[in-house]
Design a protein around this motif. Structure first.
Motif, PDB file in Angstrom:
ATOM      1  N   GLN A   1       0.833  -1.204   0.000  1.00 17.24           N
ATOM      2  CA  GLN A   1       0.000   0.000   0.000  1.00 17.24           C
ATOM      3  C   GLN A   1       0.867   1.253   0.000  1.00 17.24           C
ATOM      4  O   GLN A   1       0.566   2.240  -0.685  1.00 17.24           O
ATOM      5  CB  GLN A   1      -0.926   0.000   1.211  1.00 17.24           C
ATOM      6  CG  GLN A   1      -1.885   1.178   1.281  1.00 17.24           C
ATOM      7  CD  GLN A   1      -2.885   1.190   0.143  1.00 17.24           C
ATOM      8  OE1 GLN A   1      -3.273   0.134  -0.357  1.00 17.24           O
ATOM      9  NE2 GLN A   1      -3.295   2.369  -0.285  1.00 17.24           N
TER      10      GLN A   1
ATOM     11  N   GLU B   1       1.047   4.313  -2.751  1.00 15.25           N
ATOM     12  CA  GLU B   1       0.854   5.701  -2.348  1.00 15.25           C
ATOM     13  C   GLU B   1       2.137   6.521  -2.428  1.00 15.25           C
ATOM     14  O   GLU B   1       2.132   7.710  -2.090  1.00 15.25           O
ATOM     15  CB  GLU B   1       0.310   5.742  -0.915  1.00 15.25           C
ATOM     16  CG  GLU B   1      -1.058   5.096  -0.757  1.00 15.25           C
ATOM     17  CD  GLU B   1      -1.486   4.981   0.688  1.00 15.25           C
ATOM     18  OE1 GLU B   1      -0.653   5.270   1.583  1.00 15.25           O
ATOM     19  OE2 GLU B   1      -2.648   4.592   0.935  1.00 15.25           O
TER      20      GLU B   1
ATOM     21  N   ASN C   1       4.550   6.366  -0.460  1.00 12.32           N
ATOM     22  CA  ASN C   1       4.770   6.779   0.921  1.00 12.32           C
ATOM     23  C   ASN C   1       6.094   6.185   1.394  1.00 12.32           C
ATOM     24  O   ASN C   1       6.148   5.064   1.908  1.00 12.32           O
ATOM     25  CB  ASN C   1       3.606   6.302   1.792  1.00 12.32           C
ATOM     26  CG  ASN C   1       3.762   6.686   3.260  1.00 12.32           C
ATOM     27  OD1 ASN C   1       4.784   7.249   3.673  1.00 12.32           O
ATOM     28  ND2 ASN C   1       2.767   6.371   4.058  1.00 12.32           N
TER      29      ASN C   1
END
Length: 217
Positions: A112, A116, A118
């Motif tokens: 994830q 993203e 991130n």
């Protein structure tokens, strides 16, 4: 938690996770205002971080976030590699379906983070992945030892994550480790872990060329 420890933990996290970049000036007065404390706890925290090689105190010049010492990275990776291989061997012996599930949950969180973009979240889930392996091996304390020796490696690793495809590559390597553990093949699991760790330092020269001001010999 004492004020000194609170300041120390916060500063250490910000330095290791490259929120405070190498060469950044540290002003104790400003930090005391930020943390709402006197200068004494800040000074104690700074001195402790200086002992760990994360802060550089230069007499009559100033106090700065230290640059990443290149000469320590290979040695630190040697120690980390030996301990991680020991962990994976034990984890392979003790692995259960529940253990595989735990690793897959961490891997999905990491995936994830890739989606993203991130990077800080990716770094933290990377840490969680290796800490979970240590837990499943039955020797969680070994991870604490690894944490102590890989501080400068972590700073460098965060610099590599923006490189194109780097996070996807690490994710695939973690997947290979889980697949090997799920197949009950200890030798394959060790090989997958070695290949994963062997890919950490080869991108050093690329990173150094991009950000030479962050490193020192």
């Amino acid at each position: 938690m004492t004020a000194s420890r609170r300041v120390y933990l916060s500063l250490r996290e910000r330095i290791v996770e490259m929120e405070l970049l190498p060469g950044t000036r540290i002003v104790e007065k400003d930090l005391a205002e930020e943390f709402g404390t006197s200068r004494t706890p800040v000074h104690e925290a700074v001195q402790r971080l200086a002992e760990e090689g994360l802060i550089d105190v230069q007499a009559r010049v100033g106090t700065f976030v230290s640059r990443i010492p290149l000469n320590t990275l290979e040695e630190a990776m040697l120690v980390r590699g030996a301990l991680e291989v020991a962990i994976i061997e034990k984890a392979a012996e003790r692995m259960t379906p529940e253990g595989i599930h735990k690793l897959n949950v961490v891997l999905e969180r990491q995936a994830q983070c890739v989606r993203e973009s991130n990077r800080r979240g990716f770094f933290r889930t990377d840490e969680a992945f290796h800490a979970t392996l240590a837990e499943l091996s039955g020797y969680p304390g070994v991870w604490q030892i690894i944490l102590e020796v890989k501080t400068q490696i972590d700073r460098y690793r965060l610099l590599t994550l923006p490189l194109e495809g780097r996070m996807t590559e690490v994710l695939a390597e973690h997947r290979a480790v889980i697949d090997a553990l799920a197949s009950n093949d200890p030798k394959r699991a060790v090989r997958a872990m070695r290949e994963h760790l062997d890919h950490v330092l080869p991108v050093l020269e690329i990173t150094r060329r991009l950000r030479p001001e962050y490193f020192t010999v």
